[in-house]
Design a protein around this motif. Structure first.
Motif, PDB file in Angstrom:
ATOM      1  N   LEU A 175      14.666   4.075  29.310  1.00 43.02           N
ATOM      2  CA  LEU A 175      14.076   2.714  29.872  1.00 43.02           C
ATOM      3  C   LEU A 175      13.061   3.021  30.468  1.00 43.02           C
ATOM      4  CD1 LEU A 175      17.256   0.908  30.717  1.00 43.02           C
ATOM      5  CD2 LEU A 175      16.246   0.814  28.566  1.00 43.02           C
ATOM      6  N   GLY A 176      11.798   2.132  30.397  1.00 38.10           N
ATOM      7  CA  GLY A 176      10.557   2.042  31.213  1.00 38.10           C
ATOM      8  C   GLY A 176       9.945   3.642  31.077  1.00 38.10           C
ATOM      9  N   GLY A 177       8.537   3.906  31.781  1.00 33.39           N
ATOM     10  CA  GLY A 177       8.090   5.084  31.719  1.00 33.39           C
ATOM     11  C   GLY A 177       6.948   4.975  30.471  1.00 33.39           C
ATOM     12  N   ARG A 178       6.619   3.502  30.110  1.00 27.93           N
ATOM     13  CA  ARG A 178       5.565   3.508  28.877  1.00 27.93           C
ATOM     14  C   ARG A 178       4.446   2.810  29.474  1.00 27.93           C
ATOM     15  NH1 ARG A 178      10.514   3.579  26.987  1.00 27.93           N
ATOM     16  NH2 ARG A 178      10.907   4.715  25.009  1.00 27.93           N
ATOM     17  N   GLY A 179       4.310   2.279  30.782  1.00 28.44           N
ATOM     18  CA  GLY A 179       3.132   1.625  31.327  1.00 28.44           C
ATOM     19  C   GLY A 179       1.725   2.268  31.101  1.00 28.44           C
ATOM     20  N   LEU A 180       1.904   3.557  31.633  1.00 24.35           N
ATOM     21  CA  LEU A 180       0.681   4.326  31.792  1.00 24.35           C
ATOM     22  C   LEU A 180       0.223   4.798  30.285  1.00 24.35           C
ATOM     23  CD1 LEU A 180      -1.769   5.410  33.404  1.00 24.35           C
ATOM     24  CD2 LEU A 180      -0.123   7.714  33.784  1.00 24.35           C
ATOM     25  N   LEU A 181       1.202   5.030  29.398  1.00 24.59           N
ATOM     26  CA  LEU A 181       0.927   5.397  27.924  1.00 24.59           C
ATOM     27  C   LEU A 181       0.147   3.911  27.271  1.00 24.59           C
ATOM     28  CD1 LEU A 181       1.500   7.466  25.887  1.00 24.59           C
ATOM     29  CD2 LEU A 181       3.568   5.922  25.131  1.00 24.59           C
ATOM     30  N   LEU A 182       0.804   3.010  27.816  1.00 26.81           N
ATOM     31  CA  LEU A 182       0.091   1.753  27.068  1.00 26.81           C
ATOM     32  C   LEU A 182      -1.444   1.441  27.603  1.00 26.81           C
ATOM     33  CD1 LEU A 182       0.120  -0.866  25.354  1.00 26.81           C
ATOM     34  CD2 LEU A 182       1.152  -2.006  27.274  1.00 26.81           C
ATOM     35  N   VAL A 183      -1.616   1.905  29.027  1.00 24.04           N
ATOM     36  CA  VAL A 183      -2.965   1.633  29.468  1.00 24.04           C
ATOM     37  C   VAL A 183      -3.912   2.644  28.707  1.00 24.04           C
ATOM     38  CG1 VAL A 183      -4.201   1.956  31.677  1.00 24.04           C
ATOM     39  CG2 VAL A 183      -2.262   0.719  31.454  1.00 24.04           C
TER      40      VAL A 183
END
Length: 306
Positions: A274-282
């Motif tokens: 769960l989570g950990g995808r924010g910087l990947l998306l940026v």
């Protein structure tokens, strides 16, 4: 240059002119194809056409990717190009990747060098080879010296050699430098109470500075992801800064978090995480992402061309 590959190889190809370029790249690809290894080429458009023509009837066997587009943000090359292709094939894979060319800006270059260093971590122990061409006629000596630090071996017209300068950890430390915003930046501190308003604030600000839709929506989403990361992982608060420079809008978030994994934002987390995808998306949204971190402080900066 195309001896049997040991698990993970990451050579730099130093070339001058089209003939030396093809003399290094084409045998590398054909040897892999003859062994049944999937192959991909991600290089700038003109070189991509050169390789496609030289491969002749073998070209359809190779995935051809324009690095000008796919690699505009160096931080997106690992997740969107290299890991994406390698992840489709469990066995040996060969990739030609050219992330650094003479047209790269001074702002982009540190992110390019960090990318080259991080390839060694991303594929350590994997039966895979990534060949990275460097145009020694067009690139300055400092760039070539950095290539020797990010690649364990170098191929050139005179043959190949192990790089005595190889030091990817040192490169990451050298190119992870403080990011100082301009005095003209709009600054806004935030905590959980202000989080919901920041996306709209960033969208309105970007519109006033010439960023059109749909890129304006992408910019606002990137700001929302970075500020949410500060709430979740960066101490519960942070500072958002916005400014315009050289035909770009820039959003920067600083907080008191610490990045503990050098591949954060470049390697997709496990599907069950769960989570950990924010910087990947940026990284996938922005034209360039720069990050600076030391214990107790992280700054992430996202650039979008107007």
């Amino acid at each position: 240059m195309v001896d049997a590959l040991r698990p993970f190889r990451h050579p730099a190809l130093f070339y001058r002119g089209d003939s030396e370029y093809l003399d290094g790249v084409i045998p590398f690809l054909l040897d892999g194809l003859d062994r049944g290894e999937p192959a991909a080429v991600a290089v700038p458009g003109p070189n991509l056409l050169l390789i496609e023509k030289a491969l002749e009837d073998r070209a359809p066997e190779v995935r051809l990717i324009d690095m000008h587009r796919a690699g505009r943000n160096p931080g997106a090359i690992l997740p969107s190009v290299l890991l994406a292709f390698a992840g489709e094939h469990p066995g040996p894979v060969r990739i030609v990747g050219e992330p650094i060319w003479a047209g790269r800006s001074d702002v982009e270059y540190p992110a390019c060098v960090q990318h080259e260093a991080l390839i060694n971590d991303a594929f350590a122990g994997r039966d895979l080879a990534v060949l990275c061409p460097y145009d020694i006629a067009a690139l300055p000596p400092g760039v070539l010296a950095d290539a020797e630090r990010t690649h364990p071996e170098v191929w050139g017209p005179a043959g190949s050699f192990d790089s005595a300068r190889f030091d990817p950890d040192g490169v990451r430390a050298d190119f992870t430098r403080p990011l100082d915003p301009p005095a003209t930046a709009v600054e806004r501190g935030f905590d959980l109470g202000q989080l919901a308003s920041l996306r709209g604030f960033a969208e309105i600000w970007a519109a006033r500075h010439g960023l059109r839709r749909p890129r304006r929506d992408d910019f606002a989403l990137a700001v929302a992801e970075l500020t949410t990361n500060s709430i979740l992982y960066g101490g519960g608060e942070g500072v958002l800064r916005l400014w315009a420079e050289d035909g770009q809008v820039v959003g920067e978030v600083t907080d008191t978090g610490t990045i503990t994994h050098p591949l954060a934002g470049r390697v997709p987390p496990d599907a069950t995480t769960l989570g950990g995808r924010g910087l990947l998306l940026v990284n996938r949204l922005a034209d360039l992402v720069r990050t600076y971190w030391v214990p107790g402080r992280t700054t992430t900066r996202a650039y979008f061309h107007c």
